[in-house]
Design a protein around this motif. Structure first.
Motif, PDB file in Angstrom:
ATOM      1  N   PRO A  18       0.858  -1.181   0.000  1.00 18.62           N
ATOM      2  CA  PRO A  18       0.000   0.000   0.000  1.00 18.62           C
ATOM      3  C   PRO A  18       0.898   1.237   0.000  1.00 18.62           C
ATOM      4  O   PRO A  18       2.034   1.196   0.483  1.00 18.62           O
ATOM      5  N   VAL A  73      -6.016  -5.564  -3.511  1.00 17.19           N
ATOM      6  CA  VAL A  73      -6.071  -4.805  -2.264  1.00 17.19           C
ATOM      7  C   VAL A  73      -5.403  -5.604  -1.155  1.00 17.19           C
ATOM      8  O   VAL A  73      -5.291  -6.830  -1.217  1.00 17.19           O
ATOM      9  N   ARG A 109     -11.615   0.768   4.588  1.00 20.98           N
ATOM     10  CA  ARG A 109     -11.537   0.013   3.337  1.00 20.98           C
ATOM     11  C   ARG A 109     -10.164  -0.610   3.173  1.00 20.98           C
ATOM     12  O   ARG A 109      -9.149  -0.009   3.548  1.00 20.98           O
ATOM     13  N   ALA A 125      -5.516  -0.154  -1.588  1.00 22.15           N
ATOM     14  CA  ALA A 125      -5.054  -0.594  -2.907  1.00 22.15           C
ATOM     15  C   ALA A 125      -3.568  -0.913  -2.846  1.00 22.15           C
ATOM     16  O   ALA A 125      -2.803  -0.243  -2.152  1.00 22.15           O
TER      17      ALA A 125
END
Length: 236
Positions: A165, A202, A211, A214
């Motif tokens: 990430p 992800v 969330r 990505a």
């Protein structure tokens, strides 16, 4: 008439030896509640720590000798980048026989397993113990080389895991540069330079929930210049 072979060195001539020394860097979590830090591999010796190194092997180039010396200190599955740093040749840099050091910078990704020799350890470059001879100068030179190259090359590929990430890559830049790097701005710069690409996958949700992040990857796993006009501010 053939040229006679060179004569032996005169009695009393100065002996010179050559060694390799390598600053091996990896960004690591040194404490559970601390930010990741840029760490250097050191070996204990006579109450002082030293960089991995040793005499140049008679049957190998300098870079191979450097890799072998690192291998004697730590078992690393992958050194992602190795480059010659500088030659340290002060006549009095070590006692006894004059010894010239060909020094190297080596980078290890965060996800590369390492198994240390008994007398070796990782140390944060901002909190080094007393080092032997001029090894602190070598670490400093290696850190500045890395910080400079982070601004105009894709060299961070050698410190990052295969997928990450952007928050993790930002932490790696922060650790190596020594100052905060905004994640959003970093993504904008590296995307514009085609340094990182989205993987379409992800990662795991962090402790705070939210969330899943990505995941990105480096477009190249070989060193290349990405911008001659560095847009990140000068290091340190």
């Amino acid at each position: 008439m053939s040229t006679p072979p060179p004569s032996s060195p005169p009695t009393g001539g100065v002996s010179v030896e050559v060694e390799t020394l390598t600053a091996v860097f990896q960004v690591r979590e040194i404490a559970a509640d601390a930010d990741p830090a840029l760490c250097v591999l050191l070996a204990g010796s006579g109450g002082r720590w030293r960089l991995p190194g040793g005499a140049v092997a008679p049957d190998a180039p300098l870079d191979i000798s450097a890799r072998r010396a690192v291998g004697d200190t730590v078992e690393i599955t992958r050194i992602a980048h190795l480059e010659q740093l500088a030659v340290f040749s002060d006549p009095d840099r070590v006692p006894g026989i004059r010894t010239i050091a060909s020094t190297y910078l080596a980078l290890v990704p965060t996800d590369a397993p390492t198994e240390l020799a008994e007398d070796s350890a990782w140390h944060a470059v901002d909190d080094l113990p007393t080092l032997a001879y001029d090894h602190d100068q070598i670490v400093d030179a290696a850190r500045h080389r890395l910080a400079a190259k982070l601004s105009y090359t894709n060299i961070a590929f050698a410190l990052a895991p295969s997928r990450f990430p952007m928050s993790q890559l930002s932490e790696i830049y922060c650790a190596a540069l020594g100052y905060p790097v905004d994640t959003t701005n970093l993504l904008r710069i590296l995307s514009r330079r085609a340094v990182v690409v989205a993987t379409g996958t992800v990662g795991k949700t962090g402790r705070s929930g939210g969330r899943p992040p990505a995941l990105y990857a480096f477009a190249d796993n070989r060193l290349r210049v990405t911008d001659e006009f560095a847009t990140l501010r000068p290091p340190m």
